[in-house]
Design a protein around this motif. Structure first.
Motif, mmCIF file in Angstrom:
data_model
loop_
_atom_site.group_PDB
_atom_site.id
_atom_site.type_symbol
_atom_site.label_atom_id
_atom_site.label_comp_id
_atom_site.label_asym_id
_atom_site.label_seq_id
_atom_site.Cartn_x
_atom_site.Cartn_y
_atom_site.Cartn_z
ATOM 1 N N ARG A 94 0.869 -1.356 0.034
ATOM 2 C CA ARG A 94 0.040 0.034 0.007
ATOM 3 C C ARG A 94 0.785 1.161 0.054
ATOM 4 N N GLN A 95 0.472 2.298 -0.749
ATOM 5 C CA GLN A 95 1.444 3.435 -1.021
ATOM 6 C C GLN A 95 0.817 4.626 -0.108
ATOM 7 N N ARG A 96 0.944 4.216 1.140
ATOM 8 C CA ARG A 96 0.659 5.207 2.347
ATOM 9 C C ARG A 96 1.402 5.005 3.335
ATOM 10 N N TYR A 97 1.324 6.116 4.383
ATOM 11 C CA TYR A 97 2.165 6.376 5.367
ATOM 12 C C TYR A 97 1.696 5.342 6.639
ATOM 13 N N TRP A 98 0.386 5.203 6.984
ATOM 14 C CA TRP A 98 0.063 4.919 8.317
ATOM 15 C C TRP A 98 -0.390 3.472 8.161
ATOM 16 N N GLY A 99 0.606 2.734 8.109
ATOM 17 C CA GLY A 99 0.653 1.062 8.184
ATOM 18 C C GLY A 99 2.115 0.713 8.562
ATOM 19 N N THR A 100 2.197 -0.808 8.525
ATOM 20 C CA THR A 100 3.409 -1.279 8.981
ATOM 21 C C THR A 100 4.434 -1.176 7.780
ATOM 22 N N PRO A 131 11.869 -3.363 15.584
ATOM 23 C CA PRO A 131 10.760 -2.951 14.367
ATOM 24 C C PRO A 131 11.436 -1.929 13.655
ATOM 25 N N ILE A 132 11.136 -1.730 12.240
ATOM 26 C CA ILE A 132 11.335 -0.355 11.580
ATOM 27 C C ILE A 132 10.453 0.374 11.742
ATOM 28 N N GLU A 133 10.565 1.474 12.415
ATOM 29 C CA GLU A 133 9.242 2.450 12.834
ATOM 30 C C GLU A 133 9.015 3.351 11.936
ATOM 31 N N LEU A 134 7.998 3.693 11.843
ATOM 32 C CA LEU A 134 7.543 5.127 11.002
ATOM 33 C C LEU A 134 8.221 6.242 11.320
ATOM 34 N N ASP A 174 6.591 1.346 0.614
ATOM 35 C CA ASP A 174 5.312 0.661 0.614
ATOM 36 C C ASP A 174 5.184 0.029 2.021
ATOM 37 N N THR A 175 3.740 0.336 2.613
ATOM 38 C CA THR A 175 3.415 -0.300 3.850
ATOM 39 C C THR A 175 2.496 -1.420 3.672
ATOM 40 N N ILE A 212 7.062 -2.027 5.408
ATOM 41 C CA ILE A 212 7.836 -3.475 4.780
ATOM 42 C C ILE A 212 9.167 -3.747 4.947
ATOM 43 N N PRO A 213 9.612 -4.735 5.786
ATOM 44 C CA PRO A 213 11.022 -4.676 6.211
ATOM 45 C C PRO A 213 11.823 -5.254 4.934
#
Length: 877
Positions: A421-427, A448-451, A485-486, A429-430
């Protein structure tokens, strides 16, 4: 606290919520084989709506009921906190998604507590918490290493308004007022924007690896609604058949998939979808084809002819090639052999394009006219060369064996799960992208890779986070960029039921031993709209986690309950429709009672002020009964018919309500509460109540009420000065043998209706005496003999009994009346008389007349002759 004569829900709610918070009755510290009751956790939209209330009132009622029955119940709550709507809301409010989400959670949690939902808040989880989503990233790593992750370029569904990719199941049919451009297949499930197609590099979970297992597993989901399993079965869409290559002039082989290869001799054309490679090549050469590919509408039947032909590999015949919208690019191979005589869609196309229609199967069911209608059934082959005369079943395998151009194949409608997903508010992708190494997994120790900090921008803010994007390749040490991507938020919800088991664990996503002991989830409640999204994904996740050694349970949910929609004015209640009603507008108890009593949980229902009023009246009626008792109602000690009837009816009510709660017929359980409330009121008014009987009745009523109206039940329980909190009380038990309680109730209801009919028909204004005469024993014997027979044989069997035959013409006449099929079970004569004697006070109270129950031998002969099992003779004087 001050208690008035009218139930004050606001002060009561505040007080008992405080007490429950002190006592913490819902927290479950020991997970030793609890009953796991779960409602689909909510997206953090900011307000609790009626759909939430109905869903969570259902799970809360069931959890409370089971807890009172003595079960340890795990009933947690959390927040589906990631997602594009939060990002859009933050954008509109000039804030950041984290702040918006936190405020939504605080507001919704407070609303849930106000509604009296009994959750184990110690297990609360939030999917946007790095302590949660780090495990999404870990699962991605492990799925990647297991071969369950794919990265490839693909045509994807793109929402230009949300500026993100959508999974196939997130592209839905448009509302009636939205017109789609030609070639557009649907609209975004979130915003109703027409969806476009784009070519992008994307990440997929290969759910198709589990297609057969997911399909087969549906047969074992006995606790799931058939409608849901059928939707999943159709979504997976397994079709067995064959791939057959047709050689197209100046192009090469085009493969078709068909479930009926035996009909190949009836193929009169070849058709490819507008997105097929052949269609695209022809579009560069032929302006007519190019225009069609650009402007076609998916719903149209016709297509466009090309200048190419294809060779039928079974006959050697040259057949025309068409581009046709009805051939779907993502189904099968994107090409079909047109057999209009034996396929309905091919028949429609051939009719529209004036193409030949041939019959090459004689259906088993008889003659057919394929010019008028396709014959789609099995039968015997006609005009099929060496296969003529064979059954379709035999020819099906023979043709595939004989044709070099054919091979057996199994196709699925199911596609791999697109998680990008091409958005900010998500997990995040590692993955990092390195020019030399390509996509590389982020090491586990770096999770975790944090936002990064949110940046206001249209599109994907992660693309603008240059400092966050820049990183080092874990393999070569060279410069690299993070994946921007998230993950699809359905990843978050695909395993949250596992995190509830170990919400504070830091070294693992959940405790495998606890999960293996507790799973599957015993009861899962949520909307049917999640049938092919969330519910399919959690089944996939459970299997994938099992295959990487984290879980034994491969089917995560034992019993699924779908809740229907709350309507208002015939439309779904929502803020966007402008017909929403705030859940707390009527108070928690009225709202809960109404949404649970309006219909079976899986049915839609319309919000109606009249029905809401009935829920309000019920709560006030119950409160009034208890208040008057606590205020010093005059009581006595007696043991007459009324007391015996009420004691019996308490048992019948407990038995019925228990079965209703167990089977999620909560609306019927509330009907039992309503019926018992009326009966207790009638008993209180009939004569001075017996102290023990009446108090037992009130305590029973409140315990049956507690699962659906906990505040009211708790307040009234306290007014009775009963022991402890009602949330900790035991469920009432049945003290007598009431196997036939439904027949006893039917008997009393029937007799009361019959008495009313006689009084009304005869115009009796002031009846003095009501006489009920129970049928003689021989009629009960005759009835039971007839129940075991069928039709006219019942008469001879009944009259074969000496004790019946001695009653002569009366016996023969009664035997003839019993020849109908399906005689219902009846009460014994002794049980019927006992029940009528217990219920006689109801007639005395209603008609202000004496009521007597008599044996046939003690009654007038003519009156006694009219008495039958289950229908005593009635005389009113």
């Amino acid at each position: 606290m001050h208690r008035g004569r009218t139930y004050d829900h606001e002060s009561v709610q505040e007080f008992w919520q405080y007490r429950w918070n002190q006592e913490n009755p819902y927290e479950l510290s020991d997970l030793e084989d609890p009953l796991y009751v779960l409602g689909m956790f909510p997206y953090t939209s900011g307000n609790l709506h009626m759909g939430h209330v109905r869903n969570y009132a259902i799970t809360d009622a069931y959890a409370r009921f089971k807890r009172m029955q003595g079960h340890d119940v795990l009933h947690p709550m959390g927040w589906d906190a990631f997602g594009l709507p939060a990002e859009n809301a933050a954008y509109e409010r000039a804030t950041d998604p984290q702040s918006w989400t936190d405020s939504c959670i605080a507001r919704m949690r407070e609303e849930m507590e106000t509604m009296g939902f009994g959750y184990d808040w110690a297990r609360e989880i939030t999917t946007s918490d790095p302590d949660y989503y780090r495990w999404n990233q870990q699962f991605f790593r492990e799925f990647y290493e297991e071969g369950l992750v794919d990265y490839r370029g693909a045509e994807v569904n793109w929402c230009p308004d949300c500026e993100t990719v959508l999974a196939d199941a997130q592209v839905v049919d448009p509302p009636a007022d939205v017109d789609l451009d030609p070639g557009t297949e649907g609209v975004c499930w979130r915003c109703d924007t027409p969806v476009e197609t784009r070519e992008l590099d994307q990440w997929f979970f290969t759910i198709t690896d589990y297609a057969d297992e997911l399909l087969a597993g549906l047969d074992d989901l006995d606790g799931w609604p058939d409608s849901v399993t059928e939707m999943q079965r159709n979504w997976i869409g397994r079709r067995e058949g064959a791939r057959i290559a047709f050689e197209v002039a100046e192009y090469g082989p085009v493969e078709v998939f068909t479930a009926r290869p035996e009909t190949i001799h009836g193929a009169t054309y070849l058709a490819v979808g507008p997105g097929h490679d052949l269609a695209r090549e022809l579009a560069t050469e032929d302006a007519t084809v190019a225009e069609y590919v650009e402007t076609y509408e998916e719903s149209e039947v016709a297509g466009v002819a090309t200048d190419r032909t294809a060779t039928n590999p079974a006959t050697g015949e040259e057949i025309p090639v068409y581009v046709a919208a009805y051939v779907l690019d993502d189904v099968g191979t994107g090409a079909v052999m047109g057999v209009p005589g034996h396929n309905e869609r091919d028949h429609d196309f051939a009719t529209a394009m004036d193409l030949p229609i041939r019959q090459i199967v004689e259906p088993d069911e008889g003659e057919s006219d394929v010019e008028r209608e396709a014959a789609t059934g099995d039968g015997e082959l006609l005009d099929s060369g060496e296969y003529t005369g064979l059954s379709t079943e035999v020819a099906r395998s023979r043709i595939v064996e004989d044709l070099d151009a054919a091979q057996l194949d199994t196709q699925y409608r199911l596609r791999d799960w697109l998680i990008s997903r091409q958005r900010y508010w998500g997990t995040p992708i590692p993955i990092v992208h390195c020019e030399d190494c390509g996509p590389v997994l982020v090491p586990e120790e770096d999770l975790p890779i944090e936002l990064p900090e949110f940046v206001q921008t249209r599109g994907n803010p992660l693309e603008a986070a240059t400092d966050w994007k820049a990183t080092i390749c874990p393999e070569c040490g060279g410069p690299a960029e993070r994946e921007t991507d998230t993950m699809d938020t359905f990843v978050d919800s695909s395993w949250y039921f596992l995190r509830f088991l170990s919400p504070d664990r830091e070294d693992a996503p959940f405790d495998p031993e606890i999960a293996d002991e507790i799973l599957p989830v015993d009861v899962y409640v949520g909307g049917k709209e999640h049938a092919v999204l969330h519910l399919l994904y959690i089944r996939f996740f459970a299997r994938a986690l099992s295959d990487i050694g984290l879980l034994d349970c491969r089917e995560p949910v034992d019993r699924l309950v779908n809740q229907g929609t709350v309507l208002h004015g015939g439309r779904k209640m929502s803020e966007t429709e402008g017909n929403a009603i705030a859940p707390h507008e009527y108070g928690a108890e009225t709202t809960r009672l109404f949404v649970l009593s309006a219909a079976h949980p899986n049915r839609d229902f319309d919000w109606a002020a009249k029905d809401v009023g009935e829920a309000y009246d019920l709560q006030q009626g119950i409160y009034s009964l208890v208040y008057e008792y606590a205020d010093g109602l005059q009581l006595a000690e007696r043991d007459g018919p009324a007391e015996r009837y009420l004691t019996r009816e308490l048992d019948r009510t407990v038995a019925a309500a228990t079965e209703d709660y167990d089977r999620f017929r909560i609306h019927q359980a509330i009907d039992e509460v309503r019926r018992l409330t009326r009966l207790l009121g009638q008993y209180r008014a009939y004569e001075t109540p017996d102290a023990e009987t009446y108090r037992t009745g009130l305590k029973t009523l409140l315990r049956l009420l507690a699962p659906v109206a906990p505040y009211l039940a708790e307040e009234c329980w306290n007014m009775l000065q009963a022991d402890g909190l009602i949330v900790d009380a035991d469920w009432p038990t049945v003290e007598s043998d009431i196997e036939a309680y439904d027949r006893e109730r039917t008997l009393v209801a029937t007799v009361r209706d019959d008495v009313r009919d006689i009084v009304e028909t005869a115009g009796i204004d002031d009846p003095e005496r009501i006489e009920l005469v129970v049928a003689p024993e021989w009629k009960y014997t005759a009835y039971e003999i007839a129940r075991e027979q069928s039709g006219d044989s019942a008469v001879s069997e009944v009259m074969g009994d000496q004790s019946i035959r001695e009653h002569g013409e009366a016996a023969e006449s009664y035997a003839k009346s019993l020849t109908r099929e399906g005689l219902e079970p009846i009460l014994s004569r002794a049980t019927e008389r006992a029940e009528l004697e217990r219920a006689s006070w109801l007639l005395e109270d209603e008609f202000d007349a004496a009521a007597d129950v008599r044996e046939a031998a003690d009654a007038d002969a003519e009156l006694a002759g009219r008495a039958e099992p289950g229908r005593p003779a009635i005389h009113i004087s």
